[in-house]
Design a protein around this motif. Structure first.
Motif, PDB file in Angstrom:
ATOM      1  N   ILE A 178      15.508 -21.881  24.863  1.00  0.00           N
ATOM      2  CA  ILE A 178      16.463 -20.893  24.108  1.00  0.00           C
ATOM      3  C   ILE A 178      17.581 -21.029  25.292  1.00  0.00           C
ATOM      4  N   PRO A 179      18.854 -20.780  24.665  1.00  0.00           N
ATOM      5  CA  PRO A 179      20.058 -20.929  25.483  1.00  0.00           C
ATOM      6  C   PRO A 179      20.094 -19.635  26.277  1.00  0.00           C
ATOM      7  N   THR A 180      20.629 -19.898  27.714  1.00  0.00           N
ATOM      8  CA  THR A 180      20.956 -18.879  28.456  1.00  0.00           C
ATOM      9  C   THR A 180      22.333 -18.286  28.550  1.00  0.00           C
ATOM     10  N   ASP A 181      23.263 -19.109  27.943  1.00  0.00           N
ATOM     11  CA  ASP A 181      24.603 -18.473  27.804  1.00  0.00           C
ATOM     12  C   ASP A 181      24.860 -17.931  26.377  1.00  0.00           C
ATOM     13  N   LEU A 182      24.481 -16.951  26.225  1.00  0.00           N
ATOM     14  CA  LEU A 182      24.625 -16.277  24.934  1.00  0.00           C
ATOM     15  C   LEU A 182      25.919 -16.020  24.281  1.00  0.00           C
ATOM     16  N   ALA A 183      27.052 -16.200  25.193  1.00  0.00           N
ATOM     17  CA  ALA A 183      28.220 -16.247  24.589  1.00  0.00           C
ATOM     18  C   ALA A 183      28.733 -17.396  23.844  1.00  0.00           C
ATOM     19  N   ASP A 184      28.108 -18.653  24.374  1.00  0.00           N
ATOM     20  CA  ASP A 184      28.052 -19.836  23.313  1.00  0.00           C
ATOM     21  C   ASP A 184      27.938 -19.638  21.936  1.00  0.00           C
ATOM     22  N   PRO A 185      28.884 -20.311  21.111  1.00  0.00           N
ATOM     23  CA  PRO A 185      28.838 -19.963  19.685  1.00  0.00           C
ATOM     24  C   PRO A 185      27.663 -20.594  19.117  1.00  0.00           C
ATOM     25  N   LYS A 186      27.216 -21.512  19.828  1.00  0.00           N
ATOM     26  CA  LYS A 186      26.012 -22.454  19.315  1.00  0.00           C
ATOM     27  C   LYS A 186      24.806 -21.617  19.415  1.00  0.00           C
ATOM     28  N   ALA A 187      24.681 -20.729  20.229  1.00  0.00           N
ATOM     29  CA  ALA A 187      23.554 -19.891  20.858  1.00  0.00           C
ATOM     30  C   ALA A 187      22.838 -19.345  19.755  1.00  0.00           C
ATOM     31  N   GLN A 188      23.565 -18.735  18.735  1.00  0.00           N
ATOM     32  CA  GLN A 188      22.947 -17.780  17.784  1.00  0.00           C
ATOM     33  C   GLN A 188      22.077 -18.760  16.872  1.00  0.00           C
ATOM     34  N   ASN A 189      22.586 -20.067  16.505  1.00  0.00           N
ATOM     35  CA  ASN A 189      21.774 -20.973  15.564  1.00  0.00           C
ATOM     36  C   ASN A 189      20.749 -21.523  16.235  1.00  0.00           C
ATOM     37  N   GLN A 190      20.824 -21.700  17.650  1.00  0.00           N
ATOM     38  CA  GLN A 190      19.442 -22.141  18.345  1.00  0.00           C
ATOM     39  C   GLN A 190      18.431 -21.127  18.270  1.00  0.00           C
ATOM     40  N   LEU A 191      18.885 -19.971  18.375  1.00  0.00           N
ATOM     41  CA  LEU A 191      17.819 -18.874  18.398  1.00  0.00           C
ATOM     42  C   LEU A 191      17.087 -18.889  16.894  1.00  0.00           C
ATOM     43  N   GLU A 192      18.139 -18.791  15.875  1.00  0.00           N
ATOM     44  CA  GLU A 192      17.482 -18.766  14.574  1.00  0.00           C
ATOM     45  C   GLU A 192      16.797 -19.942  14.199  1.00  0.00           C
ATOM     46  N   ASP A 193      17.112 -21.168  14.670  1.00  0.00           N
ATOM     47  CA  ASP A 193      16.135 -22.635  14.431  1.00  0.00           C
ATOM     48  C   ASP A 193      15.129 -22.400  14.959  1.00  0.00           C
TER      49      ASP A 193
END
Length: 837
Positions: free
Chosen positions: A240-255
């Protein structure tokens, strides 16, 4: 003792929030030896990718845990300076800086620590043995990512660096990081504890998630390796991403949540720091992830950030390991007194003067938010934060200095000590902190063990309930754990079931760890060394289905005492008896016309050959060997040749008389009387030559057959050369064929006895029996092969007796009136009828 302290903390909390304090000025103090400190005072840095100039990086939000850890180091050094026995007469100074959990931020103070003492420059030298940096040792930083960067810098100068939170296994490599130490166990110890927990509850179908940083990737990699070797299957692994400000972070978490849903796994092992863990848990709740068992670590389990997520109770059961760490006596009161002092102008003025002694023109601590934090903000963290690792780290440096300086309990000489000179004492000697002994192991770490913590919710209040501990082994008090299931018992999470002994794992689906349990087939066994397949038994062994071992095969052949053998021996005895009685009767009536017409003394030889043929049945009973196998076919063939030779001679006599009457007087003496014996000997001699060829081409030999019978080894005589077999038995077949051709067309009047008819029927029976014999003999591979040979011998003998000899015995005994010269001799001298014109 903790409750009054907390109440006292809260009573001063409101007053501290009224005006700014000088708490930020408490993290620098001069001294004879300076100890550097790297602590995460803040989090949430600005976007680093937007930096166009090498300006300072600042944090946007205070991280209270990091502040408390820094206070723990300050408390330890103040205690050491007040001690009259550890470093008497010596004052330790400290210089603490913010890391913001960012390697880029941690590099700035690290470079400052490396500058030459009293300057702001780092000397570029060929030999740094006498180089004296600004600090004697460094405490921190907290995260593994940061330590991997800073440890390389400090290891070059051999400056002792003691981390209170970096757990990655990479830092255990003392070759790469010779001056790195830590007062916590490595991730390997943590992962071992997690795997034992999974094994205790028989959870072998789990998902593992790690934060995309050194801690998460390293711990997850170790977990995948150790869990795979312990029979635990990984249904899903993800970062899971550590940079939560990254626009892709939300998609990664949902996936990640969607993929976990697909696996239908009930156990999730999460290696992450608090912020990525918080984001994952929030998405799990929002997306309706079903209740799971979450196995966590201290990195997020004790964080108030994760625990304060709305509706966090709905995620299921949370279990995890935190380090065993004792309380630090007096620390709560120390912090309370400090927050009282930082509100006083006189105290703050003295603090600023101390800071001016440490080159105020250099890097600041960057903890501006510290001046606006109240005791009320810090109090919740004080009750749960692990202070002991920081506290022990400061004491480890102090004890090394004590030994390096040659201190006594009364005084310490103020000598010039190089940082690298402390390493020897840190490596070798233990030290005492609050009555507890510590020592760095060969990988420069300490392993105090872990406590197993359960998130216990009561009336909406979270309690960190200890339910077990891990040292050398894992102990769990299961009765204190209330799972999210209806019956509050542990859920199951198995892709496979534990196989019984004698069953192997048959892989199913796309996951290598998913399998069904399948019984090992016959003649294989299951071994602990290789549980994924069945090992074949050795050739001389056998095993039943679902077996864990092999057994030696018993030998199988035609035994003397088995019912079938007894029946065959009985039949053989009857046949021998008939043969002997017939021979006796013929011998008694040797001169009668019937016996003379049948062949005279040649009949006695033929009956003797049949007797030997019957007795040869004994060669096929009992345990065979190579010699027995070799002589079986030879005896069979020679005895049969002896009998058929007499038929051959009689057939020639009949043929001469019936088909060639004019030539009969000339050649008849070659097949009668004395010369008939020469012809008989010639026939036997020819068969003997064929037997020699049989021995040369390949006689039958003993073969151990391990395939025909399930639990026994079949000892059977194997036909090595079918050509040799056909040679010796084919000769008898040729003799029989000549006999048949010479007798089957012979006719006599009803008033005469037809001797030829007996030979014809005997040969027909022989052919019929041998057609069946060859078919069975070539295909059978059991003891029935020997039975077939015995049966062939006995039926052939009985067939010859019944068609050729028994009718003559009947005439001799019951119709003596027919036993006349005219009735028998005429048939030999009868002229064939002339052809009609």
């Amino acid at each position: 003792t903790m409750v009054p302290d907390l109440l006292l903390c809260l009573s001063f909390g409101y007053a501290a929030a009224l005006k700014p304090t000088c708490l930020s000025a408490q993290f620098r103090r001069p001294g004879d030896y300076i100890i550097g400190g790297l602590f995460p005072f803040g989090v949430d840095t600005i976007n680093l990718t937007a930096r166009s100039e090498p300006t300072l990086v600042v944090c946007e939000r205070l991280f209270v845990d990091g502040l408390v850890w820094a206070l723990g180091m300050k408390f330890a050094i103040d205690q050491i300076n007040n001690s009259t026995s550890l470093l008497p007469g010596v004052k330790l100074g400290y210089d603490m800086y913010d890391t913001c959990f960012e390697p880029l931020v941690a590099l700035q103070p690290s470079l400052l620590f490396l500058t030459r003492n009293g300057t702001t420059g780092i000397g570029v030298l060929s030999n740094y043995t006498d180089y004296q940096p600004r600090v004697t040792a460094v405490i921190g930083p907290h995260k593994s990512d940061l330590c991997l960067v800073t440890a390389k810098l400090f290891s070059f100068f051999l400056i002792p660096q003691v981390s209170y939170g970096a757990s990655t296994e990479k830092l255990s490599d003392t070759g790469l990081y010779p001056s790195f130490y830590r007062t916590i166990p490595s991730d390997k110890n943590l992962v071992e504890a997690v795997v034992l927990l999974l094994k205790k509850f028989r959870w072998n179908w789990v998902a593992t998630i790690g934060s995309d940083d050194e801690y998460g990737r390293g711990a997850q990699g170790l977990f995948l390796s150790i869990a795979g070797n312990r029979g635990i299957c990984i249904a899903f692994e993800g970062l899971i991403p550590t940079d939560l400000a990254d626009p892709k972070a939300q998609n990664q978490l949902e996936d990640t949540i969607n993929l976990i849903n697909k696996t239908e796994v009930n156990i999730i092992v999460l290696f992450s720091f608090s912020q990525p863990a918080q984001a994952l848990l929030e998405h799990s709740i929002r997306m309706g992830l079903s209740e799971k068992v979450w196995i966590g670590t201290e990195a997020w389990m004790l964080s108030d950030i994760a625990a304060s997520i709305p509706n966090i109770q709905s995620i299921g059961t949370v279990l995890g390991f935190i380090m065993k760490a004792g309380t630090i006596p007096g620390f709560q009161k120390y912090v309370t007194d400090l927050f009282t002092s930082v509100q006083q102008d006189k105290f703050c003025q003295e603090s600023r003067e101390f800071n001016d002694l440490l080159n105020p023109d250099v890097l600041d601590t960057h903890c501006r938010q510290c001046d606006h934090v109240s005791l009320r903000d810090v109090s919740p963290v004080l009750s749960r934060s692990q202070i002991q690792p920081v506290y022990v780290a400061a004491y480890s440096v102090a004890y090394a200095l004590h030994r390096a300086l040659g201190c006594t309990h009364q005084e310490c000489p103020k000598a010039s000590i190089r940082s690298w000179q402390l390493l020897h004492f840190m490596n070798t000697l233990p030290f005492q902190v609050n009555g507890q002994s510590f020592r760095f192991d060969e990988s420069h770490g300490t392993n105090t063990g872990y406590k197993l913590i359960f998130w216990s919710w009561r009336n909406g209040t979270l309690t960190y309930l200890p339910v077990g501990d891990y040292g050398v082994s894992l102990y769990i008090n299961k009765s204190q754990i209330q799972f999210h299931t209806a019956d509050q018992k542990e859920p199951t999470s198995e892709c496979f079931r534990y196989c019984k002994p004698g069953q192997f794992r048959r892989i199913k689906g796309s996951h290598l760890c998913c399998y069904d349990c399948t019984d090992c087939p016959e003649n294989t066994f299951w071994s602990i060394k290789d549980s994924s397949t069945c090992t074949p038994c050795l050739e001389h062994q056998w095993s039943p289905a679902q077996s864990t071992q092999c057994y030696d095969r018993s030998e199988r052949y035609l035994f003397w005492n088995e019912p079938l053998t007894i029946a065959l021996l009985t039949l053989m005895s009857i046949t021998i008896s008939l043969t002997c009685l017939t021979a006796g009767l013929f011998f008694k009536n040797l001169e009668t016309p019937l016996v003379q017409a049948a062949g005279g003394k040649l009949n006695l030889f033929a009956l003797f050959a049949l007797l030997l043929l019957c007795l040869s049945c004994c060669l096929y009973i009992g345990k065979p060997n190579n010699k027995l196998c070799m002589i079986q076919q030879i005896v069979h063939a020679l005895c049969l040749t002896g009998c058929f030779s007499t038929f051959f001679i009689k057939s020639l006599e009949i043929t001469l008389v019936t088909e060639f009457p004019r030539c009969a007087p000339t050649f008849l003496h070659w097949v009668t009387k004395t010369r008939a014996w020469l012809l008989l000997a010639l026939c036997l001699l020819t068969e003997c030559l064929f037997c020699l060829c049989y021995l040369h081409l390949g006689p039958d030999n003993l073969m151990a057959d391990y395939k025909s019978l399930p639990t026994e080894v079949l000892l059977v005589c194997n036909t090595k050369s079918w050509f040799a077999f056909a040679l010796i038995h084919g000769y008898n077949g040729c003799l029989a064929l000549v006999c048949f051709l010479g007798t089957f067309m012979v006719q006599t009047s009803g008033k005469k006895y037809n001797v030829a008819r007996g030979i014809t029927f005997a040969i027909l029976i022989y052919f019929i029996i041998w057609i069946f014999f060859v078919a069975f003999f070539a295909t059978l591979k059991t003891v029935l092969r020997s039975v077939t040979q015995i049966g062939t011998i006995l039926t052939t003998s009985l067939g010859i007796l019944g068609t050729y000899y028994i009718p003559k015995c009947y005439i001799t005994l019951l119709r003596p009136d027919l036993n006349t010269v005219d009735y028998f001799q005429y048939s030999l001298k009868e002229e064939p009828e002339e052809d009609s014109q």
